[in-house]
Design an enzyme around this catalytic site. Structure first.
Site, PDB file in Angstrom:
ATOM      1  N   LYS A 168      82.237  89.151  31.431  1.00  0.00           N
ATOM      2  CA  LYS A 168      82.644  90.415  32.867  1.00  0.00           C
ATOM      3  C   LYS A 168      83.869  89.120  33.063  1.00  0.00           C
ATOM      4  O   LYS A 168      84.544  90.318  33.331  1.00  0.00           O
ATOM      5  CB  LYS A 168      81.380  89.294  33.231  1.00  0.00           C
ATOM      6  CG  LYS A 168      79.971  89.613  33.058  1.00  0.00           C
ATOM      7  CD  LYS A 168      78.972  89.936  33.789  1.00  0.00           C
ATOM      8  CE  LYS A 168      77.646  89.967  33.207  1.00  0.00           C
ATOM      9  NZ  LYS A 168      76.931  91.459  32.667  1.00  0.00           N
ATOM     10  N   TRP A 191      67.965  88.336  36.594  1.00  0.00           N
ATOM     11  CA  TRP A 191      68.357  87.668  35.045  1.00  0.00           C
ATOM     12  C   TRP A 191      67.545  86.664  35.411  1.00  0.00           C
ATOM     13  O   TRP A 191      67.400  86.177  34.863  1.00  0.00           O
ATOM     14  CB  TRP A 191      69.586  87.677  35.784  1.00  0.00           C
ATOM     15  CG  TRP A 191      70.103  89.274  35.030  1.00  0.00           C
ATOM     16  CD1 TRP A 191      71.004  90.181  35.346  1.00  0.00           C
ATOM     17  CD2 TRP A 191      70.196  89.181  33.515  1.00  0.00           C
ATOM     18  NE1 TRP A 191      71.334  90.576  34.422  1.00  0.00           N
ATOM     19  CE2 TRP A 191      70.467  90.569  33.277  1.00  0.00           C
ATOM     20  CE3 TRP A 191      69.514  88.859  32.243  1.00  0.00           C
ATOM     21  CZ2 TRP A 191      71.142  91.619  32.144  1.00  0.00           C
ATOM     22  CZ3 TRP A 191      70.025  89.569  31.331  1.00  0.00           C
ATOM     23  CH2 TRP A 191      70.566  90.127  31.687  1.00  0.00           C
ATOM     24  N   ASP A 237      73.449  79.549  36.415  1.00  0.00           N
ATOM     25  CA  ASP A 237      73.571  81.344  35.254  1.00  0.00           C
ATOM     26  C   ASP A 237      74.889  81.966  36.180  1.00  0.00           C
ATOM     27  O   ASP A 237      74.761  82.800  36.987  1.00  0.00           O
ATOM     28  CB  ASP A 237      72.487  81.804  35.567  1.00  0.00           C
ATOM     29  CG  ASP A 237      72.830  83.397  34.480  1.00  0.00           C
ATOM     30  OD1 ASP A 237      74.846  83.816  33.912  1.00  0.00           O
ATOM     31  OD2 ASP A 237      73.271  84.480  33.936  1.00  0.00           O
TER      32      ASP A 237
END
Length: 359
Positions: free
Chosen positions: A195, A101, A171
């Site tokens: 999430k 990511w 993030d």
């Protein structure tokens, strides 16, 4: 019966939240319509949105000089929005690379500015780890330093908040609300909702006000943080139902005792699962202990040929979505806030039984 869902995202939601949403889906608070059918600019909906923000501010102790935005497009859209918003006056930024990511984020940012890639992934005794900060080649004049707090796919997490001269941008998609965090250490925190916040379709951005005037002139208005802040995250129609459901999750978290209380539960879950894996010759975790994620636990079987059987029998035991990401294989248990301790205990019991039968 409800299964235990270990999906990395969209992930488990608290049963109590789903039950409340179910009860309100046809008739929200006696109004005779669903909140999905309600104008986002109505007095009733604006009150829902404002309460969600207030509850989140309480959960994370967000100071007044930070704007909280409820946006769309997932964390992936923020990979573009961040450089467009923050590289207008200084085109240089540092991106700490630790996994898939963070790599996606830096590759997108390279389209908009001069990106210094800080290679921080390493191995310690054959385990994946994050290199000591003393080895990083951080710039002296970066507009910001970007990193991914928790690599969802790899299960690799920073042990502490990095220190940098420039504003930190992080993030937090997989780790937000799982443990206390000092928001004042950051220029910006962002997270996809699917999430630990709510359902897919919403993206959270927490950005310090002094960074709102750093945007590139060509930025689209819908991506511009200052525009979204001025318009209460409603430059266009927001993801109203996802916002509402996220608000219910925030209420649920406050009822559990807040982030500090849920963190204790999360540590108990992680210690239980890692403890069993470490005690077993049948399973292994590829991450160095100091950088193990408390939310995403990857593991492998001693015999990879047994993986399909493991997943089949796990599903038969109401233990769902344990396959690892297609890019790395193996197994992965995502044990977000909504996954209860008894769910992790059920997983450990199954893993132990499977190992005994297939050793």
């Amino acid at each position: 019966m409800r299964a235990y869902n270990f999906c990395a995202g969209p992930a488990a939601l608290p049963t109590a939240v789903l039950e409340k949403a179910q009860a309100e889906i046809l008739d929200w608070q006696g109004k005779g319509l669903s909140i999905m059918e309600m104008s986002h600019r109505s007095k009733d909906y604006v009150a829902v949105a404002e309460k969600a923000e207030a509850d989140l501010r309480k959960l994370m102790n967000i100071p007044e000089n930070y704007k909280v935005l409820f946006l769309q497009g997932g964390a992936s859209l923020q990979f573009s929005a961040i450089p467009l918003n923050l590289l207008g006056k200084n085109s240089k930024a540092d991106y700490i690379h630790t996994g898939i990511w963070s790599e996606k984020a830096l590759k997108e940012a390279q389209r908009y500015g001069d990106i210094n890639v800080v290679e921080a992934g390493t191995q310690i005794d054959g385990k994946l780890a994050i290199a000591d900060a003393s080895t990083w080649n951080l710039s002296q004049d970066a507009a910001y330093v970007h990193y991914v707090d928790n690599e969802t796919i790899g299960g690799l997490q920073f042990a502490s908040v990095p220190k940098a001269n420039a504003p930190l941008v992080s993030d937090f998609s997989s780790s937000i609300l799982s443990a206390p965090v000092d928001v004042t250490q950051f220029g910006m925190i962002y997270a996809g909702a699917q999430k630990n916040i709510g359902p897919a379709g919403l993206t959270l951005v927490i950005v310090r006000e002094d960074l709102l005037d750093q945007a590139k002139p060509e930025i689209p208005s819908i991506l511009k943080y200052s525009s979204q802040a001025k318009n209460d995250s409603m430059v266009n129609t927001p993801s109203t139902y996802a916002w509402y459901l996220s608000g219910l999750v925030f209420e649920w978290l406050l009822e559990q005792g807040g982030v500090e209380a849920i963190h204790k539960v999360n540590l108990a879950k992680a210690n239980l699962l890692y403890g069993y894996i470490d005690s077993s010759d049948f399973y292994a975790n590829p991450i160095a202990v100091q950088n193990r994620s408390i939310m995403n636990v990857p593991f492998t079987l001693a015999n990879p040929d047994l993986e399909k059987l493991f997943l089949k029998e796990a599903e038969e035991n109401h233990l769902l979505n344990l396959a690892g990401h297609r890019s790395v294989g193996g197994m992965r248990a995502s044990i977000y806030n909504a996954v209860p301790l008894e769910g992790v205990q059920a997983l450990v019991n199954f893993m132990d039984d499977f190992a005994k039968r297939n050793a």
